[in-house]
Design an enzyme around this catalytic site. Structure first.
Site, PDB file in Angstrom:
ATOM      1  N   SER A  96       0.796  -1.224   0.000  1.00  0.00           N
ATOM      2  CA  SER A  96       0.000   0.000   0.000  1.00  0.00           C
ATOM      3  C   SER A  96       0.832   1.279   0.000  1.00  0.00           C
ATOM      4  O   SER A  96       1.620   1.500  -0.902  1.00  0.00           O
ATOM      5  CB  SER A  96      -0.957  -0.040   1.190  1.00  0.00           C
ATOM      6  OG  SER A  96      -1.829   1.033   1.132  1.00  0.00           O
ATOM      7  N   HIS A  97       0.672   2.064   1.058  1.00  0.00           N
ATOM      8  CA  HIS A  97       1.324   3.370   1.136  1.00  0.00           C
ATOM      9  C   HIS A  97       2.761   3.268   1.634  1.00  0.00           C
ATOM     10  O   HIS A  97       3.452   4.288   1.733  1.00  0.00           O
ATOM     11  CB  HIS A  97       0.532   4.265   2.081  1.00  0.00           C
ATOM     12  CG  HIS A  97       0.352   3.624   3.435  1.00  0.00           C
ATOM     13  ND1 HIS A  97      -0.480   2.539   3.606  1.00  0.00           N
ATOM     14  CD2 HIS A  97       0.912   3.872   4.618  1.00  0.00           C
ATOM     15  CE1 HIS A  97      -0.413   2.162   4.869  1.00  0.00           C
ATOM     16  NE2 HIS A  97       0.416   2.946   5.506  1.00  0.00           N
ATOM     17  N   ASP A  99      -2.507   6.433  -3.444  1.00  0.00           N
ATOM     18  CA  ASP A  99      -1.345   5.775  -2.832  1.00  0.00           C
ATOM     19  C   ASP A  99      -0.775   4.660  -3.709  1.00  0.00           C
ATOM     20  O   ASP A  99      -1.151   4.518  -4.871  1.00  0.00           O
ATOM     21  CB  ASP A  99      -1.725   5.216  -1.462  1.00  0.00           C
ATOM     22  CG  ASP A  99      -2.688   4.041  -1.572  1.00  0.00           C
ATOM     23  OD1 ASP A  99      -3.459   4.010  -2.552  1.00  0.00           O
ATOM     24  OD2 ASP A  99      -2.661   3.158  -0.705  1.00  0.00           O
ATOM     25  N   ASP A 122      -5.908   2.557  -3.482  1.00  0.00           N
ATOM     26  CA  ASP A 122      -7.154   2.530  -2.711  1.00  0.00           C
ATOM     27  C   ASP A 122      -7.333   3.756  -1.820  1.00  0.00           C
ATOM     28  O   ASP A 122      -8.435   4.047  -1.381  1.00  0.00           O
ATOM     29  CB  ASP A 122      -7.316   1.219  -1.919  1.00  0.00           C
ATOM     30  CG  ASP A 122      -6.156   0.930  -0.995  1.00  0.00           C
ATOM     31  OD1 ASP A 122      -5.238   1.765  -0.908  1.00  0.00           O
ATOM     32  OD2 ASP A 122      -6.168  -0.140  -0.349  1.00  0.00           O
ATOM     33  N   ARG A 123      -6.255   4.487  -1.554  1.00  0.00           N
ATOM     34  CA  ARG A 123      -6.391   5.686  -0.715  1.00  0.00           C
ATOM     35  C   ARG A 123      -6.570   6.932  -1.576  1.00  0.00           C
ATOM     36  O   ARG A 123      -6.191   6.940  -2.744  1.00  0.00           O
ATOM     37  CB  ARG A 123      -5.127   5.885   0.132  1.00  0.00           C
ATOM     38  CG  ARG A 123      -4.927   4.810   1.139  1.00  0.00           C
ATOM     39  CD  ARG A 123      -3.769   5.139   2.046  1.00  0.00           C
ATOM     40  NE  ARG A 123      -3.668   4.107   3.074  1.00  0.00           N
ATOM     41  CZ  ARG A 123      -3.152   4.287   4.266  1.00  0.00           C
ATOM     42  NH1 ARG A 123      -2.662   5.467   4.601  1.00  0.00           N
ATOM     43  NH2 ARG A 123      -3.106   3.305   5.150  1.00  0.00           N
ATOM     44  N   LYS A 164     -11.577   0.072  -0.399  1.00  0.00           N
ATOM     45  CA  LYS A 164     -11.650   1.512  -0.573  1.00  0.00           C
ATOM     46  C   LYS A 164     -11.103   1.832  -1.958  1.00  0.00           C
ATOM     47  O   LYS A 164     -10.368   1.026  -2.529  1.00  0.00           O
ATOM     48  CB  LYS A 164     -10.893   2.243   0.531  1.00  0.00           C
ATOM     49  CG  LYS A 164      -9.437   1.828   0.728  1.00  0.00           C
ATOM     50  CD  LYS A 164      -8.945   2.501   1.996  1.00  0.00           C
ATOM     51  CE  LYS A 164      -7.476   2.249   2.253  1.00  0.00           C
ATOM     52  NZ  LYS A 164      -7.225   0.931   2.860  1.00  0.00           N
TER      53      LYS A 164
HETATM   54  C1  G16 Z   1      -4.933  -0.353   5.577  1.00  0.00           C
HETATM   55  C2  G16 Z   1      -6.345  -0.813   5.794  1.00  0.00           C
HETATM   56  C3  G16 Z   1      -7.191   0.325   6.282  1.00  0.00           C
HETATM   57  C4  G16 Z   1      -6.569   0.946   7.515  1.00  0.00           C
HETATM   58  C5  G16 Z   1      -5.151   1.380   7.207  1.00  0.00           C
HETATM   59  C6  G16 Z   1      -4.395   1.913   8.402  1.00  0.00           C
HETATM   60  O1  G16 Z   1      -4.905   0.548   4.522  1.00  0.00           O
HETATM   61  O2  G16 Z   1      -6.888  -1.315   4.597  1.00  0.00           O
HETATM   62  O3  G16 Z   1      -8.462  -0.171   6.539  1.00  0.00           O
HETATM   63  O4  G16 Z   1      -7.319   2.047   7.945  1.00  0.00           O
HETATM   64  O5  G16 Z   1      -4.431   0.269   6.733  1.00  0.00           O
HETATM   65  O6  G16 Z   1      -4.175   0.894   9.284  1.00  0.00           O
HETATM   66  P1  G16 Z   1      -3.171   1.067  10.492  1.00  0.00           P
HETATM   67  O7  G16 Z   1      -3.673   2.270  11.253  1.00  0.00           O
HETATM   68  O8  G16 Z   1      -3.331  -0.210  11.249  1.00  0.00           O
HETATM   69  O9  G16 Z   1      -1.794   1.308   9.944  1.00  0.00           O
HETATM   70  P2  G16 Z   1      -3.879   0.348   3.323  1.00  0.00           P
HETATM   71  O10 G16 Z   1      -4.161   1.492   2.399  1.00  0.00           O
HETATM   72  O11 G16 Z   1      -2.541   0.400   3.985  1.00  0.00           O
HETATM   73  O12 G16 Z   1      -4.197  -0.996   2.775  1.00  0.00           O
END
Ligand code: G16
Length: 554
Positions: free
Chosen positions: A119-120, A288, A292-293, A387
């Site tokens: 992800s990010h 991101d 998804d973000r 998302k």
């Molecule tokens: C993931 C999850 C999200 C969550 C985010 C932050 O996002 O899919 O639902 O809100 O992590 O999680 P944490 O606060 O535990 O780091 P992504 O975009 O990283 O897949």
């Protein structure tokens, strides 16, 4: 057609790893960890072993193109081919955004999908890699499944892999590996088609072609580049160059593909004209690593993700796909309560779930909610089960095209109608896990004594560790974040991130509701100053972490 040479399969003996516990969103580790002998193979076989319907199934496969994506795709294809999978639908070059995978699982009624992304988190050979399994509704696997995979990964003794070379990943077409069919498709087409069905593309196009309106979309050298170029520039007619940093690079250009005010510097510079060019786009957005973000901005204006969800929900009827209204809203517990106000006015429920998109799946499937979002720059709807960054961008553009107002005016009008939820998140990244756990344990042990105590003129009404009761399947998820709620609805929340790969990240979320329009112009950190002070005192952040300020403030 490309046919690989069939060979006889012998399972490969392996040693189990003990650290393959999926976090908030799949297994995320350093690339160097994933590249250890058998590491990826063990995890993939553990997933396969937990799928009783794998034989004869169709899987969707793709990733955000980060370093190690292509090698991992080849390994997974070779394993799927001898674990009984009938067909894999793969994105060209091994690329799919996360929402695109979610859509394709649903469209093809596939058993599920494997998404390769952290992800990010930063990419590159010293960066992060990740793998996540999505189930047949298109959404991230629930905890029951990820826990089963973890248990399997601790006792795995062998895995199956075809001894053939992989297939070429870049040519669209049909291939066969052992007896498994592989369909390589364009990474963007199906997703773009879905978007065109949800939104009023004619209206958005008219807005984007108007000489008085310009946009800037920062793809952060990650997966959304080709998606945004096709949809925003080619299909909707935004001026060429509206998408910046639009090439997908395996190391994301050395950056941190996290769409927030700190990491999307180029976009922020344009929206606040810090380079003094004399012009700013009317609308700005970033997405991101895996698409998804999203972050939404107006000229000289930042929209918090919590407000973005509230505004989209309040204006949903302006968007063709939601013209008959929405059934309910979901938000994660640390997300501000701005959308609760909208839900109340609309007379629909607002559900509070733990952090993690997977918790929205049941609510969406059961048609209890139509839209959902999280403070962590995630917004989406029932069109997929992830998302969706570009969906949020198009939702905003559709609303702007209908309302013919600026982003800031829409927000100000929203606050005047519903009140303003001042909101901030402070991240303390990369602190030693032991100190982070001690801080949380200490807070937890003091929770019982907090109710009734007064801090900076506010009385604590609730102090607990959030437990979620899923209303659809009755499952219970405990320890989802420490909440301290005050008599004026202000909230302080602490939790540890479940997506990092180095040490621990403490997240502190602060919110305060202000109804009075005369107080809607405060600077956010100033508006929340006394709560921030209370939070630091209650948790003794300096004492436990040695940090006197957060690493990232959003
Ligand atoms: C993931 C999850 C999200 C969550 C985010 C932050 O996002 O899919 O639902 O809100 O992590 O999680 P944490 O606060 O535990 O780091 P992504 O975009 O990283 O897949």
């Amino acid at each position: 057609m490309y046919y690989s040479k069939p060979i006889k399969i012998q399972p490969v003996k392996t040693q189990a790893f003990t650290d393959q516990k999926p976090g908030t969103s799949g297994l995320r580790k350093k690339v160097t960890t994933f590249k250890q002998t058998d590491y990826l193979q063990n995890f993939v076989q553990s997933i396969f072993n937990c799928l009783p319907k794998l034989r004869g199934s169709t899987l969707i496969l793709g990733g955000d193109g980060r370093f190690y994506n292509r090698e991992a795709i080849q390994i997974i294809l070779r394993m799927a081919a001898v674990n009984g999978v009938a067909k894999v639908i793969l994105g060209q070059g091994g690329i799919f955004s996360t929402p695109a995978v979610s859509h394709l699982i649903r469209k093809h009624k596939a058993l599920g999908g494997i998404i390769l992304s952290a992800s990010h988190n930063p990419g590159g050979m010293d960066g992060d890699f990740g793998i996540k399994y999505n189930i047949s509704n298109g959404g991230p696997a629930p905890e029951e499944f990820t826990n089963a995979v973890f248990e399997e990964s601790k006792k795995i003794k062998e895995y199956n892999i075809a001894g053939v070379k992989g297939i070429p990943l870049d040519l669209i077409g049909s291939y066969t590996l052992e007896r498994m069919q592989i369909e390589i498709i364009d990474s963007v087409d199906d997703y773009a088609e879905l978007m065109s069905q949800l939104f009023d593309f004619d209206k958005i196009s008219k807005l984007l072609k108007s000489p008085d309106f310009s946009i800037c979309f920062d793809a952060m050298y990650a997966v959304t580049g080709p998606y945004a170029k096709k949809i925003l520039e080619q299909m909707l007619g935004a001026e060429e160059g509206s998408v910046i940093r639009g090439e997908s690079l395996p190391n994301f250009g050395g950056g941190h593909p996290d769409p927030n005010l700190v990491h999307a510097k180029q976009l922020v510079a344009r929206m606040y004209d810090t380079n003094e060019t004399g012009s700013t786009p009317n609308f700005g957005a970033a997405s991101d690593g895996d698409g998804d973000r999203n972050m939404i901005m107006g000229d000289y204006f930042f929209v918090t993700p919590s407000d973005s969800l509230a505004v989209i929900a309040a204006n949903a009827k302006l968007i063709p796909a939601y013209k008959d209204g929405i059934k309910g809203i979901g938000r994660s517990m640390p997300t501000s309560q701005a959308s609760d106000k909208v839900a109340k006015k609309l007379g629909i429920p607002c559900y509070e779930t733990p952090t993690g998109w997977k918790f929205f799946g049941n609510l969406l499937d059961d048609k209890r909610i139509t839209m959902c979002g999280e403070e962590s720059f995630g917004t989406g709807s029932d069109h997929v089960r992830e998302k969706d960054g570009l969906w949020a961008v198009l939702a905003w553009l559709n609303i702007l095209a209908e309302r013919e107002q600026s982003v800031e005016d829409i927000l100000r009008q929203h606050w005047s109608e519903y009140g303003r939820n001042y909101y901030t998140r402070h991240d303390y990244e990369n602190i030693p896990s032991e100190s982070a756990n001690q801080l949380i344990d200490n807070l937890q042990s003091n929770l019982d004594s907090l109710a009734g105590r007064v801090f900076n003129n506010r009385t604590v009404t609730i102090a607990d560790n959030f437990t979620y009761h899923d209303p659809v399947d009755d499952s219970i998820s405990e320890n989802q974040g420490i909440r301290i709620i005050f008599d004026d609805d202000a909230r302080i929340i602490f939790r540890l991130s479940g997506t990092g790969t180095g040490g621990a990240t403490l997240r502190l979320y602060i919110e305060r509701y202000v109804e009075d329009i005369k107080q809607h112009d405060l600077e956010t950190q100033e508006a929340l100053y006394d709560l921030i002070e209370t939070a630091e005192l209650l948790a003794n952040i300096i004492g436990f972490t040695g940090r006197d300020e957060p690493t990232v403030i959003t």
